[in-house]
Scaffold this motif. Structure first.
Motif, short mmCIF file in Angstrom:
data_model
loop_
_atom_site.label_atom_id
_atom_site.label_comp_id
_atom_site.label_asym_id
_atom_site.label_seq_id
_atom_site.Cartn_x
_atom_site.Cartn_y
_atom_site.Cartn_z
N HIS A 92 0.83 -1.21 0.00
CA HIS A 92 0.00 0.00 0.00
C HIS A 92 0.87 1.26 0.00
N ILE B 42 -4.50 4.58 -3.54
CA ILE B 42 -5.84 5.09 -3.89
C ILE B 42 -6.34 4.55 -5.22
N GLU C 44 -6.82 1.71 -6.20
CA GLU C 44 -7.75 0.60 -6.00
C GLU C 44 -9.18 1.07 -5.78
N PHE C 45 -9.34 2.35 -5.45
CA PHE C 45 -10.66 2.87 -5.08
C PHE C 45 -11.02 4.08 -5.96
N ILE D 124 -16.48 7.03 2.81
CA ILE D 124 -15.17 6.55 2.36
C ILE D 124 -14.53 5.66 3.41
N LEU E 92 -13.54 1.63 3.01
CA LEU E 92 -12.15 1.18 2.98
C LEU E 92 -11.73 0.48 4.27
N VAL F 73 -11.80 -3.41 4.59
CA VAL F 73 -10.93 -4.00 3.57
C VAL F 73 -9.47 -3.91 4.01
N LEU F 74 -9.07 -2.73 4.46
CA LEU F 74 -7.68 -2.51 4.85
C LEU F 74 -7.35 -3.23 6.15
N LEU G 82 -6.52 8.21 6.29
CA LEU G 82 -7.04 8.59 4.98
C LEU G 82 -6.95 10.10 4.84
N LEU H 57 -10.89 11.23 -1.91
CA LEU H 57 -9.75 10.57 -1.27
C LEU H 57 -8.49 10.90 -2.06
N ILE I 155 -3.69 7.26 1.08
CA ILE I 155 -3.95 6.28 2.13
C ILE I 155 -2.63 6.08 2.87
#
Length: 319
Positions: free
Chosen positions: A126, A132, A134-135, A258, A262, A265-266, A276, A283, A286
């Motif tokens: 990450h 970011i 990924e989103f 947001i 996230l 998942v994280l 964040l 966003l 991260i």
């Protein structure tokens, strides 16, 4: 519990705002045992387990001489990482080669039974600006490229843009270029080094005047307040390191949307603590290496973020 903090030199801490210090203070209040080392103090040798040369520390009430260490360099004592309850990786960015190598040593310690927070593999997976991607549903128009012509095309499309290096921290190396394109060529040359270095380019978000919000997510759950880092004196950067003013405020509905999307998942990937960065409704980063702002939020709102973090850490260790 025995907690080992892997961090920058303790002598460099600004205790009035340092998040790692806030973690240590809350851990000590709960009766946990504290140890500290730097990444360069970690070693592995065939036939042995990953070991760090650590200092056993006790906190004081003096903001200047804030700790007492039982050992001093070069006489730190060896500590097998798998024999402590938790290793907290709190080394500040940049995420350079040495940071990368440290995550591999910590990964080996995990294989030997150590519990490391945030997980070393998750730290590698990450990168704070690229995570970011990924989103995309939550981010502003964004381009990642080495190509100067591609950056010029993006500027022509969006008019007002932000350019930044992928390995920057604290607002370092961030540039804004308006519709007139003034100095765009020179900025591209500075950042992409004639195509040798990748650059992130984003559409400028006017909401930055209201702050670059740091939303903390602990154990998958958002802290109810963010710290809006508001640019000062004509700056485009809100980072506290760049002179921004930190103002704590309740999370907006978009912030919550947001963070709730996230967070689980994280957390499932081993990221116990995430920061964040949100500008307006978008966003922008991260942060996973060493998220901050515990003390600023606590001082302004009374929300004890360090206690929330220790609660989550203790739950993770008990699970």
């Amino acid at each position: 519990m025995k907690l080992l903090f892997v961090a920058d030199p303790l002598e460099s801490f600004k205790t009035y705002k340092d998040t790692t210090y806030a973690m240590m203070r809350e851990a000590a209040r709960r009766g946990h045992t504290l140890m500290a080392c730097r990444p360069e103090d970690i070693r592995w040798q065939r036939g042995e387990r990953v070991t760090a040369f650590v200092r056993d520390i006790t906190l004081t009430d003096d903001p200047q001489d804030w700790f007492v260490a039982a050992q001093q360099a070069p006489d730190e004592r060896p500590q097998v990482l798998a024999e402590v309850d938790a290793v907290l990786m709190r080394k500040d960015p940049p995420f350079d080669s040495e940071y990368f190598y440290a995550t591999h040593l910590l990964g080996q310690a995990e294989r030997e039974g150590a519990r490391v927070f945030n997980r070393p593999a998750a730290l590698r997976d990450h990168p704070e600006k690229l995570a970011i991607l990924e989103f995309p549903q939550f981010i502003a128009p964004t381009l990642v490229t080495r190509d100067a012509a591609d950056i010029r095309r993006f500027h022509a499309e969006h008019g007002d843009i932000i350019l930044k290096p992928l390995d920057g921290m604290g607002g370092m190396g961030i540039f804004r270029v308006g519709a007139d394109g003034l100095n765009l060529g020179a900025i591209i040359e500075t950042l992409n080094r004639e195509g040798a270095q990748t650059v992130m380019v984003q559409k400028y978000l006017p909401a930055i005047v209201h702050g670059d919000k740091r939303v903390l997510v602990i154990g998958g759950e958002p802290v109810p307040y963010s710290l809006a880092r508001i640019p000062q004196g004509g700056e485009v950067r809100g980072n506290l390191a760049a002179g921004g003013k930190g103002v704590a405020q309740p999370l907006s509905e978009r912030d919550l949307e947001i963070a709730r999307a996230l967070g689980p998942v994280l957390a499932a990937r081993g990221l116990l603590l995430v920061g964040l960065d949100i500008i307006g409704d978008c966003l922008t980063e991260i942060n996973v290496t060493s998220p901050t702002c515990f003390q600023e939020i606590a001082q302004q709102t009374g929300c004890d973020v360090a206690a929330r973090y220790l609660d989550a850490l203790e739950r993770a260790l008990a699970g």
